[in-house]
Design a protein around this motif. Structure first.
Motif, short mmCIF file in Angstrom:
data_model
loop_
_atom_site.label_atom_id
_atom_site.label_comp_id
_atom_site.label_asym_id
_atom_site.label_seq_id
_atom_site.Cartn_x
_atom_site.Cartn_y
_atom_site.Cartn_z
N THR A 89 -7.21 19.04 7.69
CA THR A 89 -6.07 19.96 7.74
C THR A 89 -5.82 20.46 9.16
O THR A 89 -4.68 20.80 9.51
N ALA A 90 -6.86 20.51 10.00
CA ALA A 90 -6.69 20.94 11.39
C ALA A 90 -5.80 19.98 12.17
O ALA A 90 -5.20 20.35 13.18
N GLU A 91 -5.69 18.74 11.69
CA GLU A 91 -4.81 17.75 12.31
C GLU A 91 -3.38 17.86 11.79
O GLU A 91 -2.51 17.06 12.16
N GLY A 92 -3.13 18.84 10.95
CA GLY A 92 -1.79 19.01 10.41
C GLY A 92 -1.45 18.04 9.30
O GLY A 92 -0.27 17.83 8.99
N LEU A 93 -2.46 17.45 8.68
CA LEU A 93 -2.24 16.46 7.63
C LEU A 93 -2.19 17.12 6.26
O LEU A 93 -2.92 18.07 5.99
N THR A 94 -1.35 16.59 5.41
CA THR A 94 -1.24 17.08 4.03
C THR A 94 -2.17 16.28 3.13
O THR A 94 -2.16 15.05 3.14
N ILE A 95 -2.96 16.98 2.36
CA ILE A 95 -3.89 16.33 1.45
C ILE A 95 -3.21 16.06 0.12
O ILE A 95 -2.75 16.99 -0.56
N GLY A 96 -3.14 14.79 -0.28
CA GLY A 96 -2.56 14.45 -1.56
C GLY A 96 -3.58 14.39 -2.68
O GLY A 96 -3.25 14.62 -3.85
N GLN A 134 -0.15 11.77 -5.68
CA GLN A 134 0.56 13.05 -5.53
C GLN A 134 1.88 13.05 -6.27
O GLN A 134 2.28 14.06 -6.87
N GLU A 135 2.59 11.92 -6.25
CA GLU A 135 3.87 11.83 -6.95
C GLU A 135 3.67 11.72 -8.46
O GLU A 135 4.50 12.21 -9.24
N ALA A 136 2.58 11.09 -8.87
CA ALA A 136 2.40 10.76 -10.28
C ALA A 136 1.78 11.87 -11.10
O ALA A 136 1.98 11.91 -12.33
N VAL A 171 0.85 -1.19 0.00
CA VAL A 171 0.00 0.00 0.00
C VAL A 171 0.88 1.24 0.00
O VAL A 171 1.83 1.36 0.79
N THR A 172 0.57 2.19 -0.90
CA THR A 172 1.38 3.39 -1.04
C THR A 172 0.67 4.66 -0.57
O THR A 172 1.33 5.66 -0.26
N GLN A 173 -0.65 4.66 -0.53
CA GLN A 173 -1.40 5.82 -0.07
C GLN A 173 -2.69 5.34 0.58
O GLN A 173 -3.16 4.23 0.33
N VAL A 174 -3.27 6.22 1.40
CA VAL A 174 -4.39 5.80 2.23
C VAL A 174 -5.48 6.86 2.22
O VAL A 174 -5.21 8.05 2.46
N SER A 175 -6.70 6.46 1.94
CA SER A 175 -7.86 7.36 1.92
C SER A 175 -8.52 7.38 3.29
O SER A 175 -8.89 6.34 3.83
N THR A 176 -8.67 8.58 3.84
CA THR A 176 -8.97 8.76 5.25
C THR A 176 -10.31 9.46 5.45
O THR A 176 -10.59 10.47 4.81
N LYS A 208 -6.65 20.12 -5.23
CA LYS A 208 -6.13 18.77 -5.29
C LYS A 208 -7.02 17.93 -6.21
O LYS A 208 -8.21 18.18 -6.33
N PRO A 209 -6.43 16.92 -6.87
CA PRO A 209 -7.22 16.15 -7.84
C PRO A 209 -8.25 15.26 -7.16
O PRO A 209 -8.01 14.69 -6.09
N PHE A 210 -9.41 15.16 -7.80
CA PHE A 210 -10.37 14.13 -7.44
C PHE A 210 -9.87 12.86 -8.14
O PHE A 210 -9.79 12.81 -9.35
N ILE A 211 -9.53 11.86 -7.35
CA ILE A 211 -8.66 10.79 -7.81
C ILE A 211 -9.17 10.04 -9.03
O ILE A 211 -8.40 9.55 -9.85
N TYR A 212 -10.47 9.92 -9.19
CA TYR A 212 -10.97 9.10 -10.28
C TYR A 212 -11.01 9.86 -11.60
O TYR A 212 -11.43 9.31 -12.61
N SER A 213 -10.52 11.10 -11.60
CA SER A 213 -10.41 11.83 -12.86
C SER A 213 -9.07 11.59 -13.56
O SER A 213 -9.04 11.24 -14.74
#
Length: 248
Positions: A117-124, A245-247, A32-37, A147-152
């Motif tokens: 974002t209030a938790e200090g998390l970066t949105i990919g 985010q990397e791709a 697993v490389t990324q996680v949807s939260t 940020k991209p909507f992933i399924y686009s």
């Protein structure tokens, strides 16, 4: 297989403790490389802490539904169209499509981003839980967040999910064949991971529509993403593991 990049995503982080524990293991020890939260869920605070501790790349798993019998979560906002009689999210995408207004959806999804974002998390990236209930709202929030909507960006033919394969399908064999057929470009493989804990079996009534999603699908996904043979197949084929985010 030069130029083949694969995003392996774990969904529903923050839903419950068993999912959090399994997803962290899947990221640290598996593929697993990324996680949807899920910011609206009861175990989001733990998920946020784990993500910070282990540097997990995250996306916002935007949710307007709650499918379980006994684990019920509420919106962060007060939009009347978002909830059923018990004050929690509606159970199905079809129910949400029929009831939720664009305005209520945008307000709620924006609040989920703000909590994230209030938790200090970066949105990919952003994506959606269960299915698209109000497509126009996802587009608006994605544009606002930048940020991209992933399924686009990930083309439909490059999307795979191992969670809902039929009873007759050998999941490991399916994944190995999926890897063999990947072509140059970015591909997305979605998983739903969880640790084997009694909590999973308590989410639902026996025989309910969602009972297989609670435990069976998640434990078999967990097994796949941790399987050394799957990782070896990825390495043998020269597939690069990456994130959205990397791709893009």
């Amino acid at each position: 297989m030069a130029g083949v990049r694969l995003v392996v995503q774990g969904d529903d982080f923050g839903m419950c403790h068993a999912v959090n524990v399994g997803t962290v293991q899947a990221f640290r020890e598996g593929i697993v490389t990324q996680v949807s939260t899920m910011a609206a869920c009861p175990w989001f605070t733990e998920a946020a802490a784990l993500a910070r501790e282990f540097g997990i790349p995250l996306g916002v798993h935007q949710t307007l539904t709650c499918e379980w019998d006994f684990l019920r979560w509420r919106p962060l906002t007060s939009g009347a169209s978002l909830v059923g009689p018990d004050g929690t999210f509606l159970r199905t995408v079809a129910d949400a499509q029929a009831a939720v207004t664009h305005e209520d959806a945008v307000r709620e999804l924006s609040a989920q981003v703000e909590k994230f974002t209030a938790e200090g998390l970066t949105i990919g990236y952003l994506d959606v839980h269960m299915g698209a209930s109000v497509p126009s709202a996802y587009d608006e929030v994605s544009a606002a967040v930048g940020k991209p909507f992933i399924y686009s960006p990930v083309e439909a033919q490059r999307f795979g999910s191992i969670s809902t394969l039929s009873d007759q399908t050998d999941k490991k064999a399916w994944v190995l064949e999926y890897l063999d057929k990947l072509t140059p470009g970015v591909h997305l493989l979605v998983t739903h991971c969880a640790a084997a804990q009694p909590e999973l079996g308590a989410l639902h009534r026996p025989g309910s529509d969602t009972y297989r999603w609670a435990e069976e699908y998640r434990l078999s996904d967990q097994e796949i993403v941790l399987d050394p043979a799957i990782r070896q197949a990825i390495e043998d084929r020269g597939i690069e593991l990456t994130t959205v985010q990397e791709a893009f």
